[in-house]
Design a protein around this motif. Sequence first.
Motif, PDB file in Angstrom:
ATOM      1  N   ARG A 173       8.108   4.943  61.924  1.00  0.00           N
ATOM      2  CA  ARG A 173       8.658   3.326  62.080  1.00  0.00           C
ATOM      3  C   ARG A 173       9.376   2.800  60.918  1.00  0.00           C
ATOM      4  NH1 ARG A 173       3.324   1.886  65.065  1.00  0.00           N
ATOM      5  NH2 ARG A 173       3.653   2.051  66.978  1.00  0.00           N
ATOM      6  N   GLY A 174       8.967   3.053  59.817  1.00  0.00           N
ATOM      7  CA  GLY A 174       9.709   2.513  58.521  1.00  0.00           C
ATOM      8  C   GLY A 174      11.256   3.038  58.531  1.00  0.00           C
TER       9      GLY A 174
ATOM     10  N   GLY B 268      13.975   3.577  54.091  1.00  0.00           N
ATOM     11  CA  GLY B 268      12.966   3.541  55.203  1.00  0.00           C
ATOM     12  C   GLY B 268      12.088   4.749  54.905  1.00  0.00           C
TER      13      GLY B 268
ATOM     14  N   SER C  99      10.339  -1.010  67.195  1.00  0.00           N
ATOM     15  CA  SER C  99       8.816  -0.722  66.840  1.00  0.00           C
ATOM     16  C   SER C  99       8.038   0.088  67.769  1.00  0.00           C
ATOM     17  CB  SER C  99       8.079  -1.897  66.411  1.00  0.00           C
ATOM     18  OG  SER C  99       8.748  -2.365  65.175  1.00  0.00           O
TER      19      SER C  99
ATOM     20  N   THR D 205       7.655  -3.107  58.598  1.00  0.00           N
ATOM     21  CA  THR D 205       6.936  -2.225  58.741  1.00  0.00           C
ATOM     22  C   THR D 205       5.348  -2.507  58.792  1.00  0.00           C
ATOM     23  OG1 THR D 205       8.597  -0.851  57.553  1.00  0.00           O
ATOM     24  CG2 THR D 205       6.391   0.332  57.924  1.00  0.00           C
TER      25      THR D 205
ATOM     26  N   ASP E 272       7.956   4.745  54.475  1.00  0.00           N
ATOM     27  CA  ASP E 272       7.015   5.422  55.385  1.00  0.00           C
ATOM     28  C   ASP E 272       6.118   6.269  54.571  1.00  0.00           C
ATOM     29  OD1 ASP E 272       7.595   4.836  58.120  1.00  0.00           O
ATOM     30  OD2 ASP E 272       9.458   6.015  58.101  1.00  0.00           O
TER      31      ASP E 272
ATOM     32  N   ILE F 201      13.096   1.269  61.376  1.00  0.00           N
ATOM     33  CA  ILE F 201      13.241  -0.036  61.155  1.00  0.00           C
ATOM     34  C   ILE F 201      14.327   0.011  60.425  1.00  0.00           C
ATOM     35  CG2 ILE F 201      12.418  -1.949  59.948  1.00  0.00           C
ATOM     36  CD1 ILE F 201       9.645  -1.472  61.312  1.00  0.00           C
TER      37      ILE F 201
ATOM     38  N   ASP G 141       4.940   0.061  52.197  1.00  0.00           N
ATOM     39  CA  ASP G 141       5.581  -0.925  52.662  1.00  0.00           C
ATOM     40  C   ASP G 141       5.338  -2.209  51.839  1.00  0.00           C
ATOM     41  OD1 ASP G 141       2.993  -0.895  53.053  1.00  0.00           O
ATOM     42  OD2 ASP G 141       2.987  -0.795  55.546  1.00  0.00           O
TER      43      ASP G 141
ATOM     44  N   ASN H 227       3.123  -1.451  62.034  1.00  0.00           N
ATOM     45  CA  ASN H 227       1.980  -0.730  61.703  1.00  0.00           C
ATOM     46  C   ASN H 227       0.566  -1.210  61.979  1.00  0.00           C
ATOM     47  OD1 ASN H 227       3.419   1.532  61.342  1.00  0.00           O
ATOM     48  ND2 ASN H 227       3.586   1.399  59.184  1.00  0.00           N
TER      49      ASN H 227
END
Length: 361
Positions: free
Chosen positions: A305-306, A35, A297, A90, A39, A309, A43, A94
């Motif tokens: 966010r990555g 993750g 999210s 992701t 980020d 997630i 992605d 995003n």
Amino acid sequence: MVTYRLIDLGAESALVGVVGATFALAPLIFAIKLGRWVDKGRDGSALFVGGLVSTGTSVALLFINSIPLLAIAMPLMGIGHLLTMIGGQTIIANRSQSAKYEKNFGLLTFYASLGQAIGPLVGGALADRGVYIDTNSAILFACFLFVASTLVTIPIASNSKKGKEKQQAQISAESLRKVMSAPTFKSAIFVSGSITAVVDVVLIFLPLLGRELGLSATEIGILLAVRSVSSMAIRLVLGPVTGKIGMRAVMNLGSSVTMLSCIAIALATNFWLLFIIMLVSGLSMAIGQPASMAWVSRIASPETRGLAISIRLTSNRLGQVVVPSIAGLIAATGVGAVFYLLAALQAASIVVTSRALPKGE
């Protein structure tokens, strides 16, 4: 197909559960690191690498005929799956507005359900040789699908890093604490993990239940395909439905129907009863995954966010390790008992969701 391979190799139900759980074991260990890597503007690269790992592992499965090697191959396949999930989710998180999360995650999981319908249906038909199950025919079909999916991610992987290297997020232990302390985040990952565990255990143990009831591989493939097609239908309208009645009501409705469906599976005695149950449970099981993706999210900041997630997926993997292993032990008393365990898990999810989300949200 791995379940059938294990049965052919003489594995008991408990061992089937353990090997099924190894699919989640390596991802459980590496999810947070991956993750953080995603980020940093990777992605699209995660999609591509995930496709490569899945392709290589599926090719290896063509030649594996021992239980220990299957237990090694499954976590490798799990890493490929994890990279694909983190990368895809992701990208959606995003590049979507918050108000469109349910719609876009619904579409993402709609296409996942399409794959889950085609895979068991075609794979089951290819493998079914009456008393003999030709697992390699179905696995070869999977190889072609993985090659095709890897090729189409090349332009996404190429574009994802352009212009982003200067904006790489420095994800620290502080970021991890920040994500974990976000309001309702722990509730979201518990609910997400329990829902994913239910879907996976159904995939692992339905062939065993089918064997007890005298069902063929083709019939099991049809049942799994029916569940997936049913899931596709609800995921297309998840956005508008959530907008009208709220996330709490949607998730609790899905968990309630899934709970009742699991009890019904345990009591089913023939193909047509299971067909109806899969049709209904496909609708309910389809709700939790995209809804929990939107939930996580929405409460995570864009730069983490990555990571958020990946933590959600870590929770999913934890459920995929623990629940199938426990289910394998319970299955020794009868495969139907596994589905009572799943019903109890969904009851817990209803309680957690009701406490975490206020009415109308």
